[in-house]
Design an enzyme around this catalytic site. Structure first.
Site, PDB file in Angstrom:
ATOM      1  CB  CYS A  66     -18.895   2.558   6.477  1.00 10.54           C
ATOM      2  SG  CYS A  66     -17.106   2.615   6.491  1.00 10.54           S
ATOM      3  NE  ARG A  81      -4.652   0.017   1.081  1.00 15.14           N
ATOM      4  CZ  ARG A  81      -5.838   0.048   1.623  1.00 15.14           C
ATOM      5  NH1 ARG A  81      -5.974   0.250   2.897  1.00 15.14           N
ATOM      6  NH2 ARG A  81      -6.917  -0.097   0.893  1.00 15.14           N
ATOM      7  CE  LYS A  84     -16.627  -0.290   9.141  1.00 11.06           C
ATOM      8  NZ  LYS A  84     -16.537   0.644  10.258  1.00 11.06           N
ATOM      9  CE  LYS A  90     -20.418   6.881  -3.795  1.00 11.84           C
ATOM     10  NZ  LYS A  90     -20.216   7.867  -2.712  1.00 11.84           N
ATOM     11  CE  LYS A 132     -18.553   7.541  10.133  1.00  6.55           C
ATOM     12  NZ  LYS A 132     -18.601   8.180   8.826  1.00  6.55           N
TER      13      LYS A 132
HETATM   14  P1  NAD Z   1      -8.843   0.558   4.961  1.00  6.35           P
HETATM   15  O1  NAD Z   1      -8.967  -0.882   5.209  1.00  6.35           O
HETATM   16  O2  NAD Z   1      -8.897   1.091   3.578  1.00  6.35           O
HETATM   17  O3  NAD Z   1      -7.456   1.105   5.581  1.00  6.35           O
HETATM   18  C1  NAD Z   1      -7.019   0.792   6.861  1.00  6.35           C
HETATM   19  C2  NAD Z   1      -5.499   0.636   6.816  1.00  6.35           C
HETATM   20  O4  NAD Z   1      -5.013   0.517   8.158  1.00  6.35           O
HETATM   21  C3  NAD Z   1      -5.011  -0.606   6.068  1.00  6.35           C
HETATM   22  O5  NAD Z   1      -4.162  -0.206   5.003  1.00  6.35           O
HETATM   23  C4  NAD Z   1      -4.258  -1.420   7.131  1.00  6.35           C
HETATM   24  O6  NAD Z   1      -3.112  -2.076   6.609  1.00  6.35           O
HETATM   25  C5  NAD Z   1      -3.860  -0.341   8.096  1.00  6.35           C
HETATM   26  N1  NAD Z   1      -3.556  -0.811   9.453  1.00  6.35           N
HETATM   27  C6  NAD Z   1      -4.280  -1.637  10.246  1.00  6.35           C
HETATM   28  N2  NAD Z   1      -3.664  -1.771  11.446  1.00  6.35           N
HETATM   29  C7  NAD Z   1      -2.532  -1.029  11.409  1.00  6.35           C
HETATM   30  C8  NAD Z   1      -1.498  -0.749  12.322  1.00  6.35           C
HETATM   31  N3  NAD Z   1      -1.502  -1.242  13.578  1.00  6.35           N
HETATM   32  N4  NAD Z   1      -0.473   0.056  11.934  1.00  6.35           N
HETATM   33  C9  NAD Z   1      -0.454   0.579  10.687  1.00  6.35           C
HETATM   34  N5  NAD Z   1      -1.425   0.370   9.761  1.00  6.35           N
HETATM   35  C10 NAD Z   1      -2.443  -0.429  10.125  1.00  6.35           C
HETATM   36  O7  NAD Z   1      -9.954   1.257   5.878  1.00  6.35           O
HETATM   37  P2  NAD Z   1     -10.719   2.633   5.572  1.00  6.35           P
HETATM   38  O8  NAD Z   1     -11.799   2.420   4.584  1.00  6.35           O
HETATM   39  O9  NAD Z   1      -9.699   3.712   5.363  1.00  6.35           O
HETATM   40  O10 NAD Z   1     -11.445   2.859   6.979  1.00  6.35           O
HETATM   41  C11 NAD Z   1     -10.708   3.235   8.135  1.00  6.35           C
HETATM   42  C12 NAD Z   1     -11.692   3.636   9.221  1.00  6.35           C
HETATM   43  O11 NAD Z   1     -12.415   4.810   8.808  1.00  6.35           O
HETATM   44  C13 NAD Z   1     -12.772   2.599   9.522  1.00  6.35           C
HETATM   45  O12 NAD Z   1     -13.056   2.643  10.902  1.00  6.35           O
HETATM   46  C14 NAD Z   1     -13.976   3.074   8.726  1.00  6.35           C
HETATM   47  O13 NAD Z   1     -15.192   2.684   9.329  1.00  6.35           O
HETATM   48  C15 NAD Z   1     -13.833   4.572   8.808  1.00  6.35           C
HETATM   49  N6  NAD Z   1     -14.411   5.330   7.674  1.00  6.35           N
HETATM   50  C16 NAD Z   1     -14.259   4.879   6.386  1.00  6.35           C
HETATM   51  C17 NAD Z   1     -14.757   5.622   5.335  1.00  6.35           C
HETATM   52  C18 NAD Z   1     -14.619   5.153   3.908  1.00  6.35           C
HETATM   53  O14 NAD Z   1     -15.145   5.819   3.037  1.00  6.35           O
HETATM   54  N7  NAD Z   1     -13.953   4.066   3.619  1.00  6.35           N
HETATM   55  C19 NAD Z   1     -15.373   6.844   5.589  1.00  6.35           C
HETATM   56  C20 NAD Z   1     -15.491   7.290   6.907  1.00  6.35           C
HETATM   57  C21 NAD Z   1     -14.998   6.526   7.951  1.00  6.35           C
HETATM   58  C1  UGA Z   2     -20.964   6.683   3.513  1.00 10.17           C
HETATM   59  C2  UGA Z   2     -21.425   8.048   4.031  1.00 10.17           C
HETATM   60  O1  UGA Z   2     -22.110   8.749   2.992  1.00 10.17           O
HETATM   61  C3  UGA Z   2     -20.239   8.878   4.504  1.00 10.17           C
HETATM   62  O2  UGA Z   2     -20.691  10.092   5.092  1.00 10.17           O
HETATM   63  C4  UGA Z   2     -19.457   8.072   5.554  1.00 10.17           C
HETATM   64  O3  UGA Z   2     -18.304   8.795   5.963  1.00 10.17           O
HETATM   65  C5  UGA Z   2     -19.028   6.740   4.950  1.00 10.17           C
HETATM   66  O4  UGA Z   2     -20.211   6.018   4.512  1.00 10.17           O
HETATM   67  C6  UGA Z   2     -18.332   5.856   5.933  1.00 10.17           C
HETATM   68  O5  UGA Z   2     -18.508   5.998   7.129  1.00 10.17           O
HETATM   69  O6  UGA Z   2     -17.641   4.984   5.414  1.00 10.17           O
HETATM   70  P1  UGA Z   2     -19.908   5.774   1.242  1.00 10.17           P
HETATM   71  O7  UGA Z   2     -20.308   4.449   1.771  1.00 10.17           O
HETATM   72  O8  UGA Z   2     -18.527   5.956   0.761  1.00 10.17           O
HETATM   73  O9  UGA Z   2     -20.160   6.903   2.357  1.00 10.17           O
HETATM   74  O10 UGA Z   2     -20.862   6.174   0.020  1.00 10.17           O
HETATM   75  P2  UGA Z   2     -22.386   6.680  -0.070  1.00 10.17           P
HETATM   76  O11 UGA Z   2     -22.437   7.750  -1.065  1.00 10.17           O
HETATM   77  O12 UGA Z   2     -22.952   6.969   1.257  1.00 10.17           O
HETATM   78  O13 UGA Z   2     -23.119   5.415  -0.700  1.00 10.17           O
HETATM   79  C7  UGA Z   2     -23.305   4.225   0.054  1.00 10.17           C
HETATM   80  C8  UGA Z   2     -24.188   3.273  -0.718  1.00 10.17           C
HETATM   81  O14 UGA Z   2     -25.531   3.752  -0.774  1.00 10.17           O
HETATM   82  C9  UGA Z   2     -23.761   3.087  -2.179  1.00 10.17           C
HETATM   83  O15 UGA Z   2     -23.919   1.734  -2.549  1.00 10.17           O
HETATM   84  C10 UGA Z   2     -24.726   3.964  -2.942  1.00 10.17           C
HETATM   85  O16 UGA Z   2     -24.905   3.572  -4.262  1.00 10.17           O
HETATM   86  C11 UGA Z   2     -25.988   3.777  -2.117  1.00 10.17           C
HETATM   87  N1  UGA Z   2     -26.959   4.889  -2.252  1.00 10.17           N
HETATM   88  C12 UGA Z   2     -26.622   6.136  -1.880  1.00 10.17           C
HETATM   89  C13 UGA Z   2     -28.240   4.610  -2.734  1.00 10.17           C
HETATM   90  O17 UGA Z   2     -28.558   3.456  -3.061  1.00 10.17           O
HETATM   91  N2  UGA Z   2     -29.143   5.635  -2.820  1.00 10.17           N
HETATM   92  C14 UGA Z   2     -28.842   6.910  -2.449  1.00 10.17           C
HETATM   93  O18 UGA Z   2     -29.720   7.797  -2.558  1.00 10.17           O
HETATM   94  C15 UGA Z   2     -27.545   7.167  -1.972  1.00 10.17           C
END
Ligand code: NAD
Ligand code: UGA
Length: 478
Positions: free
Chosen positions: A276, A40, A279, A339, A220
């Site tokens: 998310c 990564r 989960k 998406k 959140k």
């Molecule tokens: P991700 O799996 O893409 O990235 C997490 C990274 O953390 C991985 O690369 C992993 O190797 C690394 N990692 C794990 N343990 C570690 C350690 N001890 N030291 C160093 N690196 C380590 O996850 P993500 O999608 O970025 O999500 C991270 C958090 O943010 C989650 O709690 C998720 O719920 C939250 N979140 C995600 C999104 C999103 O759009 N994906 C949006 C808002 C919040």
């Molecule tokens: C979502 C939230 O929108 C973010 O605010 C949050 O930070 C994030 O989760 C997170 O905690 O990971 P994300 O999952 O990246 O973001 O994308 P969204 O745009 O929310 O879409 C989620 C799913 O809902 C997708 O499959 C999308 O196609 C679907 N969706 C969204 C619908 O089916 N209808 C809608 O009107 C909107």
């Protein structure tokens, strides 16, 4: 303390984009994003392809990398020199043990906390950016305190991330709000001010909302639960529309014009996906059960149950419309990401639809503009399907036309813009007849497609009345 150096543990979908935008907006702060994964980090340091696809991100990374933005596997040094440490590691649903299938697995958060405890020196602000259960900050503090070195001290903040994939850069630059939770003590309030100062480089202070740590953590989970609930609500109504002749887009427009409801997140679909929503709601359900609040738990569980129903209902509609059998039929599946504008497939509804059709004996031709071929196969292989069946019955294509050629049906699972502008006249002549389109994202011009001769089915609107009555209505009303 003025924050001069930041370390972010976790270079994923959150850590990478968040720190890139922060580095862009705060040239006076040095930011190092660290990860355990060598692959990564080397991708973050590459000029060809970042580990995640996010519009506008490459330009920002190229501008800041090597200036005040660094990606590294040297976690220890980054922790040592940082004034502030973000924990942005993954918090997936537990797959075994107590709370299996529901509780958040905090092993990565704990691992990050232990690394900080072992290596930090001096005063550090530790910021929980990962999405965690309420009171997780308490556990992080216990780990840090239990391992406290004589010369180290910690303050913990909660600063959940609200970016959505595909629009992460825009969401980070023009955030609706930045949420910071901290302790009410003078020290806690100082830490909140210091993190606020970082965000104030580009976010107006009126949009920086501060509160106690537990409210911030719960907000959140609540935000994601509310967003997902809207989708499940409109999807529930889409089933009513298909059975009555109402049109879910018209219903969404009508209710969205009420300023108390608002128009966003009312797009009916094949179901929500992403890493998310499911989960975080499962996590909320588990917390409610642990707090002996079964009615609250059951209420939120319904949001997920409705989403499962919607994905299954769509897959069954495909089968029902194709004369109740897809065995041996060639089906093009367009879109595998959860998406548009992302290559992320975590919990993608396309996986559910694909495995359902494969289990019924269909041959799938899959195309997605951003998802790696191996990733599609890995997702399918992690289902309960026989890997040999997947090998025999799935072909991944590099363009939409080749995926669609000679198929009986075309199923749209992701709303990629390029699917809207395909040449459907050519596609119709290339397909077996009758040629079917199942638009799981409501992105196509259904009247036009019907004029071309397609049999069209979509979400929340009854088309092809006759066919719908004779074939479609039996299964998906069950
Ligand atoms: P991700 O799996 O893409 O990235 C997490 C990274 O953390 C991985 O690369 C992993 O190797 C690394 N990692 C794990 N343990 C570690 C350690 N001890 N030291 C160093 N690196 C380590 O996850 P993500 O999608 O970025 O999500 C991270 C958090 O943010 C989650 O709690 C998720 O719920 C939250 N979140 C995600 C999104 C999103 O759009 N994906 C949006 C808002 C919040
Ligand atoms: C979502 C939230 O929108 C973010 O605010 C949050 O930070 C994030 O989760 C997170 O905690 O990971 P994300 O999952 O990246 O973001 O994308 P969204 O745009 O929310 O879409 C989620 C799913 O809902 C997708 O499959 C999308 O196609 C679907 N969706 C969204 C619908 O089916 N209808 C809608 O009107 C909107």
């Amino acid at each position: 303390m003025v924050i001069k150096k930041i370390c972010c543990i976790g270079a994923g979908y959150v850590g990478g984009p968040t720190c890139s935008v922060m580095a862009l907006k705060c040239p006076d702060i040095e930011i190092t994003v660290v990860d355990l994964s060598k692959e990564r980090i080397s991708q973050w340091n590459s000029n060809d392809k970042l580990p995640i696809y996010e519009p506008g991100l490459m330009e920002i990374v190229q501008k800041c990398r090597g200036r005040n933005l660094f990606f590294s596997n040297d976690i220890v040094s980054a922790i040592k020199k940082a004034d502030l440490i973000f924990i942005s590691v993954n918090t997936p649903t537990k797959t075994f043990g107590l709370g299996k299938g529901r509780a958040a697995d905090l092993k990565y958060v704990e691992g990050a906390a232990r690394m900080i405890a072992e290596n930090a020196e001096g005063s550090k602000i530790v910021v929980e950016k990962s999405t965690v259960p309420v009171k997780a900050a308490e556990s992080i503090m216990s780990i840090l305190k239990a391992n406290n070195k004589p010369n180290s001290s910690y303050r913990i903040l909660s600063n959940p991330e609200f970016l959505a994939e595909g629009t992460a850069v825009e969401d980070l630059i023009n955030a609706d709000r930045v949420l910071i939770g901290g302790e009410e003590s003078a020290e806690g309030q100082d830490a909140i001010r210091e993190l606020s100062w970082v965000y104030e480089h580009w976010i107006p202070s009126s949009k920086i909302v501060t509160m106690n740590t537990w409210s911030s953590e719960l907000s959140k989970l609540a935000a994601n639960a509310f967003l997902a609930q809207r989708i499940s609500s409109i999807n529930a109504l889409s089933a009513v529309c298909e059975s009555t002749g109402a049109d879910v887009s018209e219903v969404a427009r009508a209710i969205g014009l009420d300023s108390r409801i608002g128009p966003k997140f009312l797009q009916a679909s094949v179901g929500f996906g992403g890493s998310c929503f499911q989960k975080d709601i499962l996590n909320l359900v588990y917390i409610c059960e642990c707090l002996n609040l079964p009615h609250v738990a059951a209420y939120w569980q319904q949001v997920i149950d409705m989403n499962e129903y919607q994905k299954t209902r769509f897959a069954e509609k495909v089968i029902a419309s194709l004369f109740n059998t897809v065995t041996g039929k060639q089906i093009a599946l367009l879109g595998f990401a959860f998406k548009k504008n992302t290559g992320d497939t975590r919990e993608s509804p396309a996986i559910h639809v694909a495995t359902h059709l494969l289990a019924e004996g269909a041959h799938l031709h899959i195309y997605d503009p951003k998802v790696e071929h191996s990733q599609i196969i890995d997702e399918l292989n992690s289902s309960t399907l026989d890997p040999d069946k997947i090998k025999r019955n799935v072909i991944i294509h590099t363009d939409a036309y080749s995926a669609i050629k000679n198929t009986h049906a075309l199923v749209i699972c992701t709303e990629w813009d390029e699917f809207v502008s395909l040449d459907y006249e050519k596609i119709h002549s290339d397909m077996m007849k009758p040629a079917y389109i199942f638009d799981g994202r409501k992105i196509l011009d259904h009247d036009y497609l019907q004029k071309l001769g397609f049999q069209v089915q979509t979400i929340g609107k009854r088309l092809n009345r006759d066919l719908g009555r004779s074939w479609g209505s039996q299964n998906h009303q069950s």
